[in-house]
Design an enzyme around this catalytic site. Structure first.
Site, PDB file in Angstrom:
ATOM      1  N   HIS A  75       0.850  -1.190   0.000  1.00 24.73           N
ATOM      2  CA  HIS A  75       0.000   0.000   0.000  1.00 24.73           C
ATOM      3  C   HIS A  75       0.883   1.237   0.000  1.00 24.73           C
ATOM      4  O   HIS A  75       1.874   1.303   0.704  1.00 24.73           O
ATOM      5  CB  HIS A  75      -0.950   0.022   1.205  1.00 24.73           C
ATOM      6  N   HIS A 123       0.926   5.100   1.016  1.00 23.81           N
ATOM      7  CA  HIS A 123       0.268   6.129   1.816  1.00 23.81           C
ATOM      8  C   HIS A 123       0.295   7.458   1.067  1.00 23.81           C
ATOM      9  O   HIS A 123       1.334   7.827   0.499  1.00 23.81           O
ATOM     10  CB  HIS A 123       1.010   6.342   3.141  1.00 23.81           C
TER      11      HIS A 123
END
Lengths: 136, 136
Positions: free
Chosen positions: B100, B102
């Site tokens: 992921h 951010h």
């Protein structure tokens, strides 16, 4: 290209760097002031200030080069992890206004922390979702 | 896909999220525990643990989606800057083992600092350059 841009001068060979990788579009070199030794920077050769300025044809190749450099930093420093980081504008601590991704080798217990996390109250999360999603 | 992966469950609709964007390959949503309100995550729908596992056809589209989300987070939160950050492996503070990025909105004086920078001694920088470059 910015005439006074340090990274443009590195690209043009007017300033030295500890070069790790170069292709037609990108250059990777060691950060002079590493968060940890082996800390690398990956830049497009063209001058773009932030990610908001980088065109699609560069974006679609950039992450692959970053991965290539991350693999090498991890192996070359025998790191247990890698952080990628990229800052846009001074408010985000961007020091050089030529986009650069940081590739930072990490080890357990090296003392580099994470920013503290908060939480949303009541309907606040929905409000933020709506305000952001309307711009996508 | 990891059966116990929280992000895979979000992708499959088995867990809720504050969705910001979705296409065939990627999903973006608000982090439940934001560093700053509006903090978003951008994930590939397929389960890859780290950037080292992500194939080229995903890498070449990923950064464009991240940029799209960053534009919206900046506008939607009226932020003055944006940080991108991505952690690979626990040693780099990766909490969820599904890659992921951010996307964090920033403002002047918001108190989020940078990691302290060091420097190299003597020939140390050349030594690191050589050790890393041999893996590229």
């Amino acid at each position: 290209m910015g005439n006074d841009c340090i990274f443009c001068k590195i690209v043009k060979g007017e300033l030295p760097c500890s070069k790790l990788y170069e292709d037609e579009m990108f250059l990777a070199f060691l950060d002079l002031y590493p968060v940890k030794k082996g800390h690398a920077l990956v830049i497009p050769k063209e001058h773009y200030e932030t990610i908001f300025d980088v065109p699609e044809n560069v974006l679609e190749k950039y992450l692959s080069v970053i991965k290539k450099v991350a693999v090498a930093v991890k192996k070359g420093t025998d790191a247990k992890g890698i952080n990628l980081a990229q800052a846009n504008h001074k408010a985000a601590n961007q020091a050089i206004p030529h986009i650069h991704f940081h590739v930072i080798p990490r080890d357990e217990g090296d003392g580099l922390g994470s920013w503290p996390q908060g939480k949303y109250e009541d309907r606040e999360m929905d409000e933020f979702r709506e305000k952001i999603a309307e711009h996508i």
